[in-house]
Design a protein around this motif. Sequence first.
Motif, short mmCIF file in Angstrom:
data_model
loop_
_atom_site.label_atom_id
_atom_site.label_comp_id
_atom_site.label_asym_id
_atom_site.label_seq_id
_atom_site.Cartn_x
_atom_site.Cartn_y
_atom_site.Cartn_z
N TRP A 94 -19.39 30.54 13.50
CA TRP A 94 -20.66 31.26 13.53
C TRP A 94 -20.74 32.16 14.76
O TRP A 94 -21.32 33.24 14.71
CB TRP A 94 -21.80 30.23 13.54
CG TRP A 94 -23.13 30.77 13.95
CD1 TRP A 94 -23.73 30.64 15.17
CD2 TRP A 94 -24.03 31.54 13.14
NE1 TRP A 94 -24.96 31.27 15.17
CE2 TRP A 94 -25.17 31.83 13.94
CE3 TRP A 94 -24.01 32.00 11.83
CZ2 TRP A 94 -26.26 32.56 13.45
CZ3 TRP A 94 -25.08 32.73 11.35
CH2 TRP A 94 -26.19 33.01 12.15
N ARG A 219 -23.38 36.38 8.99
CA ARG A 219 -24.77 36.18 9.37
C ARG A 219 -25.66 36.87 8.32
O ARG A 219 -25.25 37.82 7.70
CB ARG A 219 -25.03 36.79 10.76
CG ARG A 219 -24.38 36.00 11.87
CD ARG A 219 -24.78 36.59 13.23
NE ARG A 219 -24.29 35.80 14.33
CZ ARG A 219 -23.07 35.93 14.86
NH1 ARG A 219 -22.24 36.84 14.39
NH2 ARG A 219 -22.69 35.15 15.86
N TRP A 221 -27.64 32.88 8.98
CA TRP A 221 -27.29 31.52 8.57
C TRP A 221 -27.64 31.33 7.10
O TRP A 221 -28.63 31.86 6.61
CB TRP A 221 -28.04 30.51 9.43
CG TRP A 221 -27.53 29.11 9.26
CD1 TRP A 221 -28.11 28.10 8.56
CD2 TRP A 221 -26.31 28.57 9.80
NE1 TRP A 221 -27.35 26.95 8.62
CE2 TRP A 221 -26.23 27.23 9.37
CE3 TRP A 221 -25.29 29.10 10.60
CZ2 TRP A 221 -25.17 26.40 9.72
CZ3 TRP A 221 -24.24 28.27 10.94
CH2 TRP A 221 -24.18 26.94 10.51
N LEU A 403 -28.05 27.67 16.71
CA LEU A 403 -27.56 28.99 16.33
C LEU A 403 -27.23 29.85 17.55
O LEU A 403 -26.55 30.87 17.42
CB LEU A 403 -28.59 29.70 15.46
CG LEU A 403 -28.95 29.00 14.14
CD1 LEU A 403 -29.95 29.84 13.36
CD2 LEU A 403 -27.72 28.73 13.31
N MET A 409 -24.72 23.33 18.59
CA MET A 409 -24.13 23.52 17.27
C MET A 409 -23.05 22.48 17.00
O MET A 409 -22.96 21.93 15.89
CB MET A 409 -23.55 24.92 17.14
CG MET A 409 -22.80 25.17 15.82
SD MET A 409 -23.88 25.07 14.37
CE MET A 409 -24.51 26.75 14.32
#
Length: 476
Positions: A94, A219, A221, A403, A409
């Motif tokens: 991410w 992206r 999420w 995030l 995370m």
Amino acid sequence: MAHVLVIGGGVAGLATALLAARYGHTAELFERDGRAPGAALDRDFFGWHRPGVPQAAQPHALLGAARTVLRRELPDVHAEMLRLGARERHELDWFDVRPPAQPGDEDLVMLQARRIVLESALTTALRAEPGAVMRHGEPVTGLLAEPRGSAVRVRGVTTPAGAYAGDLVVDAGGRRGGVERLLPAAGCRPAVVERHRTGLAYFCRWYRLPEGREEGPRRPWAVTGNTFAGCAVFPADNRVFAVTLFVHTRDTTRAALRDPAVFEAAARAFPPGAAWLELGAEPLSGVLAAGGLDNRWSALVDERGPVATGLVPIGDALTHTNPTLGQGISLALWAACRVARTAHQDPGSVRFAAAYHAWAVRTLKPWFDFQVMADAAIGERFATRAGRGDSARAVAALFECALEDPEVMRARARVRHLVEPPERAYADPRVRARVERWLAARPGYAPHAVGPDREEWERLVYDPDPATSPSTSARS
């Protein structure tokens, strides 16, 4: 070694029969459906009517726990899934820059694929296993059993084709398999069932990314929501992905979401739905609905001890969990491994039945309880259209902080992938301090404020024309 009879040819049954054969046992699998999964993935996924497996066409999550079992115990199945188009995604990807690796990070990888990909890979491996036999189109209609003390000893199964004896019978028939209904006829006391209704309804639609585009956006999420609805995107294999909307079963807009135009307008009102649908993806299905779901724990042990010996439940026959956390396949594979490793240890004894139950309570039940708690919070939020109290705010802040903060995370991913229970991962003082600092810097933070407000939602649902409905919410 043992002769293992497996009832049910879904993921849990296929994995149990295959693992049992790999551990030196012999296995017979009985499946009521007359056909087995093949390599024609789209044909089987979209065109195969499977009334006994209503969730087969819904999105599935293969968490790090499931991937770890496949890589360690069935590496050929894992490799075949990748060959068939499954993709892998690490949770820490991410971030633009992956944080420094720590021990255990290798377990935080999602295996992205439709359920049929896993079933096809398991079936291919099982067909090649000399110690296993698959009997499709042969449903189990009864149990061969005899009284033994306080329990009934199950010694085999009956089908329309005859009777089959075995050392251990494994119920992998799912929550609709009906094996529990066979217990009274065999002289058994009933199973002990714990059930929690979720009050959630799901609507999904499948799409394929345009030719030449192998991956969707990283992206935003992929899961988000507000106080009355949520949206999730499930990337899968071969450029296929699903968009899912979920609402409360009493929501007045629920029925309208079955219309593809309404569904797509509503999905585009959430950031992940908009990001994926704006790529020009091709719809592959109508809107597929699922509702009336519950979290269900079914034990073959009561206050007197095992109600039956020589019979153990796995998969949804033991613990059916609502799909919000995607735990089902992982828990089923854990149970399949347990059965395969221990099936030679006097499987018809009270001791074996009690030990399996104790293992399940110790290993699987905490994750079932976590699912119940999480779904109760979502169901209450959707039912009351609230969820901005201190507790809800703290839980939502942990996710939002993750995030932005790789360490938070990592903790969240360890819970997500069943590596570490939440009461341990989230109690880490470093994690708590990071979340508290994040909250302190945002005194006006309000959770569950992503996507449309209720007025916008009802306008989208009742007037889905893109010319008159916004594609995304300004609050996102």
